[in-house]
Write a protein that holds these residues in place. Structure first.
Motif, PDB file in Angstrom:
ATOM      1  N   GLY A 178       7.393  72.953  54.386  1.00 32.83           N
ATOM      2  CA  GLY A 178       8.175  73.973  55.087  1.00 32.83           C
ATOM      3  C   GLY A 178       8.585  73.495  56.471  1.00 32.83           C
ATOM      4  O   GLY A 178       7.737  73.127  57.286  1.00 32.83           O
ATOM      5  N   ASP A 197      10.636  75.489  58.337  1.00 33.30           N
ATOM      6  CA  ASP A 197      11.150  76.699  58.987  1.00 33.30           C
ATOM      7  C   ASP A 197      10.717  76.760  60.456  1.00 33.30           C
ATOM      8  O   ASP A 197      11.535  76.924  61.353  1.00 33.30           O
ATOM      9  CB  ASP A 197      10.661  77.986  58.301  1.00 33.30           C
ATOM     10  CG  ASP A 197      10.454  77.851  56.804  1.00 33.30           C
ATOM     11  OD1 ASP A 197      10.332  76.716  56.312  1.00 33.30           O
ATOM     12  OD2 ASP A 197      10.408  78.873  56.150  1.00 33.30           O
ATOM     13  N   ARG A 203      11.046  66.198  55.104  1.00 31.11           N
ATOM     14  CA  ARG A 203       9.793  66.900  54.797  1.00 31.11           C
ATOM     15  C   ARG A 203       9.148  66.244  53.584  1.00 31.11           C
ATOM     16  O   ARG A 203       9.766  65.418  52.910  1.00 31.11           O
ATOM     17  CB  ARG A 203      10.084  68.358  54.494  1.00 31.11           C
ATOM     18  CG  ARG A 203      10.979  68.492  53.275  1.00 31.11           C
ATOM     19  CD  ARG A 203      11.196  69.922  52.925  1.00 31.11           C
ATOM     20  NE  ARG A 203      12.040  70.032  51.745  1.00 31.11           N
ATOM     21  CZ  ARG A 203      11.977  71.021  50.907  1.00 31.11           C
ATOM     22  NH1 ARG A 203      11.122  72.003  51.110  1.00 31.11           N
ATOM     23  NH2 ARG A 203      12.763  71.083  49.865  1.00 31.11           N
ATOM     24  N   MET A 256       1.796  70.546  44.992  1.00 33.46           N
ATOM     25  CA  MET A 256       2.004  71.810  45.722  1.00 33.46           C
ATOM     26  C   MET A 256       2.947  72.731  44.938  1.00 33.46           C
ATOM     27  O   MET A 256       2.713  73.930  44.803  1.00 33.46           O
ATOM     28  CB  MET A 256       2.568  71.493  47.111  1.00 33.46           C
ATOM     29  CG  MET A 256       2.968  72.710  47.908  1.00 33.46           C
ATOM     30  SD  MET A 256       1.548  73.699  48.408  1.00 33.46           S
ATOM     31  CE  MET A 256       1.088  72.845  49.898  1.00 33.46           C
ATOM     32  N   LEU A 283      16.144  79.060  44.957  1.00 30.96           N
ATOM     33  CA  LEU A 283      15.998  78.125  43.826  1.00 30.96           C
ATOM     34  C   LEU A 283      15.889  76.694  44.346  1.00 30.96           C
ATOM     35  O   LEU A 283      16.597  75.796  43.897  1.00 30.96           O
ATOM     36  CB  LEU A 283      17.190  78.260  42.869  1.00 30.96           C
ATOM     37  CG  LEU A 283      17.212  79.524  42.018  1.00 30.96           C
ATOM     38  CD1 LEU A 283      18.512  79.617  41.223  1.00 30.96           C
ATOM     39  CD2 LEU A 283      16.011  79.604  41.073  1.00 30.96           C
ATOM     40  N   LEU A 320      10.407  75.016  45.254  1.00 31.36           N
ATOM     41  CA  LEU A 320       9.414  75.979  44.758  1.00 31.36           C
ATOM     42  C   LEU A 320       9.994  76.960  43.766  1.00 31.36           C
ATOM     43  O   LEU A 320       9.402  77.236  42.724  1.00 31.36           O
ATOM     44  CB  LEU A 320       8.842  76.788  45.931  1.00 31.36           C
ATOM     45  CG  LEU A 320       7.943  76.060  46.901  1.00 31.36           C
ATOM     46  CD1 LEU A 320       7.281  77.066  47.810  1.00 31.36           C
ATOM     47  CD2 LEU A 320       6.913  75.246  46.170  1.00 31.36           C
ATOM     48  N   ARG A 322      21.802  80.137  47.843  1.00 26.11           N
ATOM     49  CA  ARG A 322      23.002  80.100  48.706  1.00 26.11           C
ATOM     50  C   ARG A 322      24.162  79.443  47.953  1.00 26.11           C
ATOM     51  O   ARG A 322      25.255  79.969  47.909  1.00 26.11           O
ATOM     52  CB  ARG A 322      22.622  79.281  49.941  1.00 26.11           C
ATOM     53  CG  ARG A 322      23.571  79.295  51.057  1.00 26.11           C
ATOM     54  CD  ARG A 322      22.911  78.721  52.283  1.00 26.11           C
ATOM     55  NE  ARG A 322      21.936  77.657  51.957  1.00 26.11           N
ATOM     56  CZ  ARG A 322      21.079  77.160  52.819  1.00 26.11           C
ATOM     57  NH1 ARG A 322      21.068  77.607  54.052  1.00 26.11           N
ATOM     58  NH2 ARG A 322      20.240  76.209  52.464  1.00 26.11           N
ATOM     59  N   THR A 323      23.868  78.305  47.321  1.00 25.64           N
ATOM     60  CA  THR A 323      24.900  77.604  46.544  1.00 25.64           C
ATOM     61  C   THR A 323      24.587  77.771  45.056  1.00 25.64           C
ATOM     62  O   THR A 323      23.430  77.932  44.671  1.00 25.64           O
ATOM     63  CB  THR A 323      24.910  76.104  46.889  1.00 25.64           C
ATOM     64  OG1 THR A 323      23.581  75.597  46.690  1.00 25.64           O
ATOM     65  CG2 THR A 323      25.312  75.861  48.329  1.00 25.64           C
ATOM     66  N   LYS A 344      23.741  77.242  41.287  1.00 27.98           N
ATOM     67  CA  LYS A 344      22.958  76.254  40.524  1.00 27.98           C
ATOM     68  C   LYS A 344      23.278  76.405  39.037  1.00 27.98           C
ATOM     69  O   LYS A 344      23.783  77.444  38.598  1.00 27.98           O
ATOM     70  CB  LYS A 344      21.449  76.488  40.706  1.00 27.98           C
ATOM     71  CG  LYS A 344      20.998  76.679  42.114  1.00 27.98           C
ATOM     72  CD  LYS A 344      20.848  75.371  42.850  1.00 27.98           C
ATOM     73  CE  LYS A 344      20.344  75.619  44.258  1.00 27.98           C
ATOM     74  NZ  LYS A 344      20.888  74.743  45.246  1.00 27.98           N
TER      75      LYS A 344
HETATM   76  N1  LIG Z   1       7.716  73.168  48.699  1.00 28.73           N
HETATM   77  C1  LIG Z   1       6.451  73.484  48.936  1.00 28.73           C
HETATM   78  O1  LIG Z   1       5.520  72.824  48.436  1.00 28.73           O
HETATM   79  C2  LIG Z   1       6.079  74.672  49.833  1.00 28.73           C
HETATM   80  C3  LIG Z   1       4.736  74.956  49.994  1.00 28.73           C
HETATM   81  C4  LIG Z   1       4.359  76.048  50.767  1.00 28.73           C
HETATM   82  C5  LIG Z   1       5.337  76.822  51.349  1.00 28.73           C
HETATM   83  N2  LIG Z   1       6.635  76.517  51.207  1.00 28.73           N
HETATM   84  C6  LIG Z   1       7.625  77.405  51.813  1.00 28.73           C
HETATM   85  O2  LIG Z   1       8.384  78.049  50.800  1.00 28.73           O
HETATM   86  C7  LIG Z   1       9.729  78.177  51.202  1.00 28.73           C
HETATM   87  C8  LIG Z   1      10.647  77.599  50.166  1.00 28.73           C
HETATM   88  O3  LIG Z   1      10.280  76.227  49.977  1.00 28.73           O
HETATM   89  P1  LIG Z   1      11.161  75.208  49.136  1.00 28.73           P
HETATM   90  O4  LIG Z   1      10.470  73.911  49.262  1.00 28.73           O
HETATM   91  O5  LIG Z   1      11.465  75.758  47.791  1.00 28.73           O
HETATM   92  O6  LIG Z   1      12.499  75.206  50.021  1.00 28.73           O
HETATM   93  P2  LIG Z   1      13.890  74.560  49.623  1.00 28.73           P
HETATM   94  O7  LIG Z   1      13.740  73.476  48.614  1.00 28.73           O
HETATM   95  O8  LIG Z   1      14.575  74.256  50.900  1.00 28.73           O
HETATM   96  O9  LIG Z   1      14.672  75.759  48.894  1.00 28.73           O
HETATM   97  C9  LIG Z   1      15.078  76.900  49.575  1.00 28.73           C
HETATM   98  C10 LIG Z   1      15.932  77.750  48.650  1.00 28.73           C
HETATM   99  O10 LIG Z   1      16.315  78.925  49.370  1.00 28.73           O
HETATM  100  C11 LIG Z   1      17.732  79.038  49.331  1.00 28.73           C
HETATM  101  N3  LIG Z   1      18.232  79.605  50.576  1.00 28.73           N
HETATM  102  C12 LIG Z   1      17.982  79.201  51.836  1.00 28.73           C
HETATM  103  N4  LIG Z   1      18.648  79.972  52.720  1.00 28.73           N
HETATM  104  C13 LIG Z   1      19.349  80.870  51.979  1.00 28.73           C
HETATM  105  C14 LIG Z   1      20.239  81.917  52.301  1.00 28.73           C
HETATM  106  N5  LIG Z   1      20.561  82.206  53.563  1.00 28.73           N
HETATM  107  N6  LIG Z   1      20.776  82.644  51.297  1.00 28.73           N
HETATM  108  C15 LIG Z   1      20.467  82.347  50.005  1.00 28.73           C
HETATM  109  N7  LIG Z   1      19.624  81.367  49.631  1.00 28.73           N
HETATM  110  C16 LIG Z   1      19.089  80.629  50.617  1.00 28.73           C
HETATM  111  C17 LIG Z   1      18.267  77.640  49.154  1.00 28.73           C
HETATM  112  O11 LIG Z   1      19.561  77.731  48.606  1.00 28.73           O
HETATM  113  P3  LIG Z   1      20.460  76.409  48.394  1.00 28.73           P
HETATM  114  O12 LIG Z   1      19.704  75.575  47.405  1.00 28.73           O
HETATM  115  O13 LIG Z   1      21.709  76.929  47.822  1.00 28.73           O
HETATM  116  O14 LIG Z   1      20.578  75.776  49.726  1.00 28.73           O
HETATM  117  C18 LIG Z   1      17.223  77.047  48.204  1.00 28.73           C
HETATM  118  O15 LIG Z   1      17.531  77.399  46.883  1.00 28.73           O
HETATM  119  C19 LIG Z   1       9.838  77.446  52.538  1.00 28.73           C
HETATM  120  O16 LIG Z   1       9.803  78.439  53.528  1.00 28.73           O
HETATM  121  C20 LIG Z   1       8.621  76.612  52.639  1.00 28.73           C
HETATM  122  O17 LIG Z   1       8.184  76.581  53.968  1.00 28.73           O
HETATM  123  C21 LIG Z   1       7.035  75.468  50.459  1.00 28.73           C
END
Ligand SMILES: NC(=O)c1ccc[n+]([C@@H]2O[C@H](COP(=O)([O-])OP(=O)(O)OC[C@H]3O[C@@H](n4cnc5c(N)ncnc54)[C@H](OP(=O)(O)O)[C@@H]3O)[C@@H](O)[C@H]2O)c1
Length: 220
Positions: free
Chosen positions: A70, A72, A87, A93, A142, A145, A165-166, A168
């Motif tokens: 993350g 953020d 990242r 995870m 999407l 995670l 957002r985009t 899929k």
């Molecule tokens: N990955 C991990 O192992 C993990 C572990 C613990 C916590 N987290 C937390 O979980 C959250 C998600 O993680 P992730 O790894 O899945 O993130 P990610 O790969 O960046 O995916 C984020 C998703 O949210 C969508 N999104 C972002 N802003 C948006 C908006 N304004 N409107 C609509 N859709 C939006 C993105 O859309 P687009 O694809 O269209 O851009 C993407 O599908 C993060 O906050 C991260 O800190 C992640």
């Protein structure tokens, strides 16, 4: 001038990172955040939650590698320079998060809270189980995670729709995108899962008005 990487984390031990980086990049100096030497040598930062102001200390910083998935919190900091931020994406995870989503969805899909309440009240109850394919689960986000969680739910037979957002195109998942699609998406999500990052755009995305768009009795 030496080329160095600075490591900072209160949680992760530096030794495995040092060994791995020295094996791959022997010329790169690995420095801990309390033994930085000349800050001008530092080109790369491998960090997890460094103290405020940490990132503005290095005038030649070119890349930030976040020691977690993350970013953020990192992106909302005032000391983050205008350089690439990467990242860590860890399949283990993603599996852990997907299995938690599966657990939480099954809990509602199989009315476990109703049975738990009946057990506490010491009376026998029965609800006919609903088939997973009759239950539509909506996943907001999407990314790494959300996609892993959606795939796990599809594997268990749920009807899964995802919003991002985009647009899929994912096997077995009805994909929608953009704000215009959100009301219909919410109106058809009996169980809603949020896998969005917390950003300026997503903060307050789910307010009382949007939650009221969910079908009656929906779980969130
Ligand atoms: N990955 C991990 O192992 C993990 C572990 C613990 C916590 N987290 C937390 O979980 C959250 C998600 O993680 P992730 O790894 O899945 O993130 P990610 O790969 O960046 O995916 C984020 C998703 O949210 C969508 N999104 C972002 N802003 C948006 C908006 N304004 N409107 C609509 N859709 C939006 C993105 O859309 P687009 O694809 O269209 O851009 C993407 O599908 C993060 O906050 C991260 O800190 C992640």
């Amino acid at each position: 001038m030496a080329e160095a990487l600075v490591f900072h984390s209160a949680y992760d031990p530096p030794e495995p990172w040092k060994a791995a980086l020295e094996a791959e990049l022997p010329e790169l100096e690995f420095r801990l955040s309390h033994e930085i030497g000349d800050p001008a040598d530092v080109r790369y930062a491998l960090i997890w939650k460094p103290p405020a102001g940490f990132l503005s200390f290095f005038p030649n910083l070119q890349l930030v590698v976040n020691l977690g998935a993350g970013v953020d919190a990192l992106l909302s900091r005032h000391d983050i320079p205008d350089i690439p931020v990467t990242r860590i994406c860890d399949p283990d995870m993603s599996r852990m998060m997907a299995s938690f989503v599966l657990f939480a969805v099954l809990r509602h899909a199989r009315d476990i809270p109703v049975f738990e309440r009946a057990q506490r009240e010491r009376h026998w109850t029965f609800l006919p189980p609903r088939s997973a394919e009759d239950i539509r689960v909506g996943i907001l986000g999407l990314g790494e995670l959300g996609t892993a969680a959606a795939a796990e739910l599809v594997r268990h037979g749920f009807r899964v729709q995802g919003w991002s957002r985009t647009q899929k195109d994912l096997p077995g998942i009805d994909c929608a995108s953009g704000m215009d699609a959100l009301p219909d998406f919410l109106a058809t999500s009996e169980i809603l899962v949020v896998m969005l990052p917390l950003t300026d755009q997503t903060r307050h995305l789910l307010d009382a008005e949007r939650l009221a768009m969910l079908p009656k009795g929906a779980k969130f």
